[in-house]
Design a protein around this motif. Structure first.
Motif, PDB file in Angstrom:
ATOM      1  N   VAL A  61     -52.498 -38.071  15.997  1.00  0.00           N
ATOM      2  CA  VAL A  61     -52.855 -39.302  17.018  1.00  0.00           C
ATOM      3  C   VAL A  61     -52.949 -38.894  18.454  1.00  0.00           C
ATOM      4  O   VAL A  61     -54.075 -39.317  19.038  1.00  0.00           O
ATOM      5  CB  VAL A  61     -51.423 -40.431  16.679  1.00  0.00           C
ATOM      6  N   GLY A  62     -52.110 -38.051  18.849  1.00  0.00           N
ATOM      7  CA  GLY A  62     -52.148 -37.885  20.181  1.00  0.00           C
ATOM      8  C   GLY A  62     -53.376 -36.899  20.626  1.00  0.00           C
ATOM      9  O   GLY A  62     -54.032 -37.066  21.442  1.00  0.00           O
ATOM     10  N   GLY A  63     -53.826 -35.939  19.689  1.00  0.00           N
ATOM     11  CA  GLY A  63     -54.871 -34.986  19.720  1.00  0.00           C
ATOM     12  C   GLY A  63     -56.157 -35.979  19.582  1.00  0.00           C
ATOM     13  O   GLY A  63     -57.103 -35.812  20.509  1.00  0.00           O
ATOM     14  N   THR A  64     -56.181 -36.917  18.840  1.00  0.00           N
ATOM     15  CA  THR A  64     -57.497 -37.877  18.603  1.00  0.00           C
ATOM     16  C   THR A  64     -57.645 -38.653  19.903  1.00  0.00           C
ATOM     17  O   THR A  64     -58.589 -38.822  20.591  1.00  0.00           O
ATOM     18  CB  THR A  64     -57.315 -38.815  17.488  1.00  0.00           C
ATOM     19  N   LEU A  65     -56.515 -39.232  20.407  1.00  0.00           N
ATOM     20  CA  LEU A  65     -56.536 -40.065  21.394  1.00  0.00           C
ATOM     21  C   LEU A  65     -56.965 -39.177  22.655  1.00  0.00           C
ATOM     22  O   LEU A  65     -57.951 -39.670  23.572  1.00  0.00           O
ATOM     23  CB  LEU A  65     -55.074 -40.953  21.864  1.00  0.00           C
TER      24      LEU A  65
END
Length: 152
Positions: A61-65
């Protein structure tokens, strides 16, 4: 040349953000879904296990955001913290230096995300599409230094 490099800085920072976010998301996808080589054991991390599953969710999630430039500073702060935790809790007890304890990826991701916390997303971030005020498009960019005019 320096002027051209300064003009390209937001775009270089944006590219850095996209690459770091994508690589981080790939780690999460590998651990959660067994794609791209799977987790370190070759499979997936069992759902809900501490800390592996939660770390993988933060990575995905963090990487995608971060890669998209959505809530970059908050996502980068959480991602940086998770990598600091991974380094000091998992790797550092094995040996002092990252080369000795296998913690290089954790250390590099931690510092890369911390950099994004302070610099913001750079150019071409999704946050800029959703900004409601016309002047807010440049709020995350660092202030430009003004050079005083010198008269001779």
């Amino acid at each position: 040349m320096s002027i051209r490099l300064n003009r390209a800085q937001p775009y270089a920072l944006g590219l850095f953000r996209v690459v770091i976010g994508f690589l981080f998301a790939c780690h999460g996808a590998a651990s959660l879904f067994g794609v791209l080589g799977g987790s370190m054991g070759g499979g997936t991390v069992p759902a809900g296990t501490w800390p592996g599953w939660y770390a993988a969710v933060i990575q995905l999630v963090g990487g995608t955001l971060v890669a998209l430039g959505l809530g970059t500073r908050v996502a980068a702060l959480i991602s940086s913290g998770s990598m600091a935790y991974a380094y000091f809790k998992v790797h550092q007890p094995e040996a002092l230096f990252p080369l000795q304890n296998g913690g290089e990826p954790s250390a590099v991701f931690c510092w890369a995300f911390l950099l994004l916390v302070f610099t913001g997303p750079g150019a071409v971030a999704a946050d800029r599409l959703f900004s409601s005020r016309a002047g807010s498009a440049h709020k995350d960019e660092p202030a430009r230094e003004q050079t005083p005019a010198v008269s001779v």
